[in-house]
Scaffold this motif. Structure first.
Motif, mmCIF file in Angstrom:
data_model
loop_
_atom_site.group_PDB
_atom_site.id
_atom_site.type_symbol
_atom_site.label_atom_id
_atom_site.label_comp_id
_atom_site.label_asym_id
_atom_site.label_seq_id
_atom_site.Cartn_x
_atom_site.Cartn_y
_atom_site.Cartn_z
ATOM 1 N N ARG A 7 0.733 -1.119 0.023
ATOM 2 C CA ARG A 7 0.160 0.052 -0.189
ATOM 3 C C ARG A 7 1.000 1.102 -0.064
ATOM 4 N N ALA A 9 0.460 5.057 1.382
ATOM 5 C CA ALA A 9 -0.716 5.894 2.428
ATOM 6 C C ALA A 9 -0.434 6.942 2.895
ATOM 7 N N PRO A 10 -0.536 7.919 1.781
ATOM 8 C CA PRO A 10 -0.138 9.478 1.959
ATOM 9 C C PRO A 10 -1.228 10.096 2.853
ATOM 10 N N SER A 11 -0.738 11.084 3.689
ATOM 11 C CA SER A 11 -1.500 12.033 4.538
ATOM 12 C C SER A 11 -1.766 13.224 3.625
ATOM 13 N N GLU A 43 -4.509 9.007 4.220
ATOM 14 C CA GLU A 43 -4.733 8.905 5.663
ATOM 15 C C GLU A 43 -4.961 10.440 6.316
ATOM 16 N N TYR A 175 -1.964 8.564 14.814
ATOM 17 C CA TYR A 175 -1.463 7.752 13.562
ATOM 18 C C TYR A 175 -1.164 6.200 13.903
ATOM 19 N N VAL A 179 -3.098 3.637 11.730
ATOM 20 C CA VAL A 179 -2.320 2.685 10.627
ATOM 21 C C VAL A 179 -2.331 1.347 10.708
ATOM 22 N N ARG A 193 8.003 1.885 2.963
ATOM 23 C CA ARG A 193 7.747 3.469 3.246
ATOM 24 C C ARG A 193 9.251 3.959 3.705
ATOM 25 N N LEU A 197 10.064 6.977 8.865
ATOM 26 C CA LEU A 197 9.014 6.219 9.796
ATOM 27 C C LEU A 197 9.419 4.997 10.426
HETATM 28 N N1 GLU Z 1 0.381 8.949 6.488
HETATM 29 C C1 GLU Z 1 1.786 8.457 6.516
HETATM 30 C C2 GLU Z 1 2.642 9.748 6.068
HETATM 31 O O1 GLU Z 1 2.209 10.188 4.984
HETATM 32 C C3 GLU Z 1 2.644 7.338 6.099
HETATM 33 C C4 GLU Z 1 2.163 6.247 6.933
HETATM 34 C C5 GLU Z 1 2.574 4.984 6.564
HETATM 35 O O2 GLU Z 1 3.159 4.692 5.453
HETATM 36 O O3 GLU Z 1 2.700 3.953 7.611
HETATM 37 O O4 GLU Z 1 3.743 10.181 6.279
#
Ligand code: GLU
Length: 307
Positions: A7, A9-11, A43, A175, A179, A193, A197
Motif C-alpha cells: 500500500r 498511504a499518504p496524508s 490518511e 497515527y 495505521v 515506506r 517512519l
Molecule cells: N500517512 C503517513 C505519511 O504520509 C505514512 C504512513 C505509513 O506509510 O505508514 O507520512
C-alpha cells in the motif's frame, strides 16, 4: 502464505513531491514485481494538518504518473468507528488508560529520539480534567523486527517513548493506532515506506501484538535529503510533482532508487517505463544507501523545468 498486498498511504497535508514519489514507486514496484496487490489509502485523520483539496490532487498526480491501484481509493477517516472500538477494547483489557496531562505538564519530561518520554504520570489515575488523551501501557520488553532493507531493529518502549498516545486530547485518533487498524483490515502483508517512519514501527508492532493482529513485514527505504541534511518535504521547499513531466520525473525516481534505468527510458512512454521498472525491479539495489542526495535530482529537475 497470504497473497502479497502492499500500500501507499499518504496524508493529504499537501501535494506529492519527489520524496513521496520514491515511497510510492518502491511500494508499487515491490507489489507489482511480486504479482501482488497495491492499495492507495489517504490518511485523512488529522484535519488541522491537512490542506483542502490535497487528497484529490494526490490521486490525480498518481494517475498522471501511471500508478494503478487495486480497488477504490480508501479514506482512513471512514474507519473512525473501528478505531474507537479498538481503543475501547484496549481500555477494557486495561492495556490503555486516560491521561489528563497537558502539554505544559509534560514540558519538563526527558526527551529522546522519539520525542518526550512519558513518565507514566496518569498510570494510576488522572486528574479528571475534561479533556483526556488515551495512552497505551508499555513495558520494558524489547520490541524487535528485521527490516527488509535496514536489518535488525529494536526498541524498549517504556524507556524510549513511554506509554504513547493512541487517542489525542483533541479527540483525534493517533497515527499509530489508525495505521495498525487499517493495515490489518486491508490485509497488508508488506509495508514499504520512508526510513523516517522506521522508529515508529516498534510502537506499531506492539499495538498489533496487543490487538492480536498479524504483523506485516516492514521495509524502509532511504529518504531523499537536501545539502543541509534535511528530509525533502514541503517545509524544506520540495516542489510539487508535475503531471506534464511524469516520464522524466519517473525515470529520475528509478535512478534515485538505484535501479539504473537506461538513459533513453526518460524520453519513452510512461507505460514502457513501468514495464521496464516492474521487470527489472531489485529492492536490494537500495541497500547501500542511507540517504539519497536531492542535489543530484534537483539539478535534473531544474533542467526539466521542474522547480
Ligand atoms: N500517512 C503517513 C505519511 O504520509 C505514512 C504512513 C505509513 O506509510 O505508514 O507520512
Amino acid at each position: 502464505m497470504p497473497p502479497y498486498t502492499g500500500r501507499f498511504a499518504p496524508s493529504p497535508t499537501g501535494p506529492l513531491h519527489f520524496g513521496s514519489l520514491l515511497a510510492a514507486c518502491a511500494s508499487y514496484l515491490q507489489a507489482k514485481s511480486a504479482g501482488g496487490k497495491w492499495l492507495l489509502r489517504i490518511e485523512d485523520i488529522d484535519p488541522p494538518r491537512e490542506q483542502p483539496g490535497a487528497d484529490h490532487e494526490i490521486v490525480a498526480i498518481l494517475e498522471a504518473f501511471g500508478f494503478e491501484w487495486d480497488g477504490p481509493v480508501s479514506y482512513q477517516s471512514a474507519n473512525a468507528a473501528r478505531h474507537i472500538q479498538l481503543i475501547e477494547r484496549l481500555r477494557l483489557d486495561r492495556l490503555a488508560y486516560p491521561c489528563s496531562c497537558s502539554r505544559k505538564d509534560l514540558a519538563g519530561v526527558p526527551r529522546g529520539p522519539l520525542g518526550a518520554i512519558y513518565p507514566g504520570t496518569c498510570r494510576n489515575g488522572n486528574r479528571s480534567r475534561k479533556r483526556v488523551a488515551i495512552r497505551v501501557l508499555t513495558n520494558s520488553q524489547p520490541v524487535a523486527f528485521d527490516d527488509g532493507l535496514q536489518g535488525h531493529q529494536m526498541q524498549r518502549l517504556e524507556v524510549e517513548s513511554g506509554d504513547f498516545v493512541i487517542k489525542r486530547r483533541d479527540g483525534l485518533i493517533a497515527y499509530h493506532l489508525a495505521v495498525v487498524a487499517d493495515d490489518e483490515q486491508q490485509k497488508v502483508t508488506e509495508v514499504v515506506r520512508g526510513i523516517d517512519l522506521m522508529d515508529s514501527t516498534p510502537r506499531q508492532l506492539y499495538l498489533q501484538a496487543l490487538l492480536g493482529f498479524a504483523a506485516p513485514r516492514y521495509l524502509h527505504i532511504p529518504v531523499i535529503k537536501n545539502d543541509a541534511g534535511q528530509k525533502l518535504s514541503k517545509q524544506t521547499g520540495a516542489p510539487a510533482l508535475q503531471a506534464d513531466l511524469a516520464t522524466q520525473t519517473l525515470a529520475a525516481a528509478l535512478d534515485a532508487l538505484g535501479q539504473m534505468p537506461p538513459q533513453d527510458l526518460a524520453s519513452g512512454r510512461l507505460c514502457d517505463i513501468w514495464d521496464w521498472a516492474i521487470q527489472n525491479w531489485d529492492i536490494n539495489r537500495l541497500v547501500s544507501q542511507t540517504a539519497i542526495p536531492w542535489s543530484k535530482y534537483a539539478l535534473a529537475a531544474a533542467r526539466n523545468g521542474l522547480s
